[in-house]
Design an enzyme around this catalytic site. Sequence first.
Site, PDB file in Angstrom:
ATOM      1  N   TYR A  12      -9.564  40.120  18.740  1.00 18.96           N
ATOM      2  CA  TYR A  12     -10.333  41.325  19.079  1.00 18.96           C
ATOM      3  C   TYR A  12     -11.610  40.984  19.842  1.00 18.96           C
ATOM      4  CZ  TYR A  12      -7.443  44.073  15.853  1.00 18.96           C
ATOM      5  OH  TYR A  12      -6.405  44.696  15.227  1.00 18.96           O
ATOM      6  N   LYS A  58      -2.647  32.171   8.934  1.00 23.78           N
ATOM      7  CA  LYS A  58      -1.339  31.687   9.382  1.00 23.78           C
ATOM      8  C   LYS A  58      -1.562  30.276   9.921  1.00 23.78           C
ATOM      9  CE  LYS A  58       3.037  32.739  10.297  1.00 23.78           C
ATOM     10  NZ  LYS A  58       4.045  33.204   9.334  1.00 23.78           N
ATOM     11  N   ASP A  72       1.895  36.644   5.968  1.00 22.36           N
ATOM     12  CA  ASP A  72       3.132  37.393   5.732  1.00 22.36           C
ATOM     13  C   ASP A  72       3.473  37.406   4.239  1.00 22.36           C
ATOM     14  OD1 ASP A  72       3.285  34.738   6.446  1.00 22.36           O
ATOM     15  OD2 ASP A  72       5.273  34.849   7.342  1.00 22.36           O
ATOM     16  N   ASP A  79      -7.646  43.926   9.831  1.00 23.77           N
ATOM     17  CA  ASP A  79      -7.435  45.296  10.300  1.00 23.77           C
ATOM     18  C   ASP A  79      -6.138  45.849   9.716  1.00 23.77           C
ATOM     19  OD1 ASP A  79      -7.687  47.621  11.718  1.00 23.77           O
ATOM     20  OD2 ASP A  79      -7.162  46.762  13.662  1.00 23.77           O
TER      21      ASP A  79
END
Length: 361
Positions: free
Chosen positions: A124, A190, A223, A247
Amino acid sequence: MTHEVTLIPGDGTGPELIEATRRVLEATGVEFEWDEHPAGEDVYEAEGDPFPERTLESIRRTKVGIKGPTTTPVGSGFRSINVQLRKELDLYACLRPCKLYPGVRSHFDQVDIVIVRENTEDLYAGIEFERGSEDNAKLREFLAGMDVEVREDAGISIKPISEFGSDRIVEAAFDYAEKHGRKKVTAAHKANIMKFSDGLFLETARKVAERHPEIEFEDRIIDNLCNQLVSRPEEYDVIVLPNLYGDIVSDLGAGMIGGLGLAPGANIGTQAAMFEATHGSAPKYKGQNKVNPTALMLSGVLMLRHLGEADAADRMEAAIAAVIAEGDKVTYDLKPDRDDPTAVGTSEFADAVIDQMKETK
Ligand code: NAD
């Protein structure tokens, strides 16, 4: 002590929600001096500037603000005021408590998590290279020099995650945990795939955790975290995440606790703190005294805690929870049938919360 607070009604349903919230905040007995200033579509139409300098100056001075939602027109128009606010005031931590209150319909029995999202870095950050542009070609050429091939028809976004940004957001999560009696911080990432960005976030998080041995620390691959959040939400407490995952998980959390009308938020930084609901301006309901002010009221509860008014915060939260649990004087979105004619309006919900606070005084 009187607290001076910048009050930004916003646009769409914002002014109705802010008015309801202001009345409830005042009914706690805490004294406020509101410095009211505009932002959003209405002031853009009137003055050609959606975020006048006087509004920003006020927040810089008071260091605390509460804000109704503001519309960001799609395509033309102006940049998001929320993005401007975050940048101007370095509001680097987005706090999103997700608590399921009795009486709210949800697929879950127990949810009480706090999401701490990094607000300034990651995908972002706005470092983007449009497909077909000269800069995109230069970047691909530079990468080709390092034997990295990127297709010619690719758009490219860059994901910067720094040690500085990671350290302060994880520190903010531990700080919140310590101040609010929370037991555990989970860092989501991740790092198995993005070793140098998420990997750095995780490595930094582990170092910060060592500074807070009294709080349990664990990490989860993003995940896996999503999977576990919807199967065993009771195992999570404070969750800290880089911008993009934060987010997405914030909205997941809002869905788990009954929807946008119930999800509060705060953006906290080095220079100021701004309290506002997760939802937008819901313009189709503007002026109808219809939408649920709970999310903004609970943001007000967060503001009270930030101001050191813990007792008033507890009373206000308990009154909101009691009105919701009773289920009588609640807005349409909290009724089993959204067309239920017994649903009350924004203002009457505020009245019910105020009455409830008086009863339990
Ligand atoms: P939205 O959150 O305004 O509304 C989506 C739908 O959610 C509404 O139609 C309504 O059905 C429901 N909803 C939202 N708030 C509710 C409430 N308090 N009570 C009951 N139901 C509620 O999202 P949108 O329509 O995508 O966005 C409208 C505008 O708001 C856009 O211009 C967007 O950019 C802006 N926005 C502002 C903020 C902010 O100021 N913090 C945040 C998100 C979106």
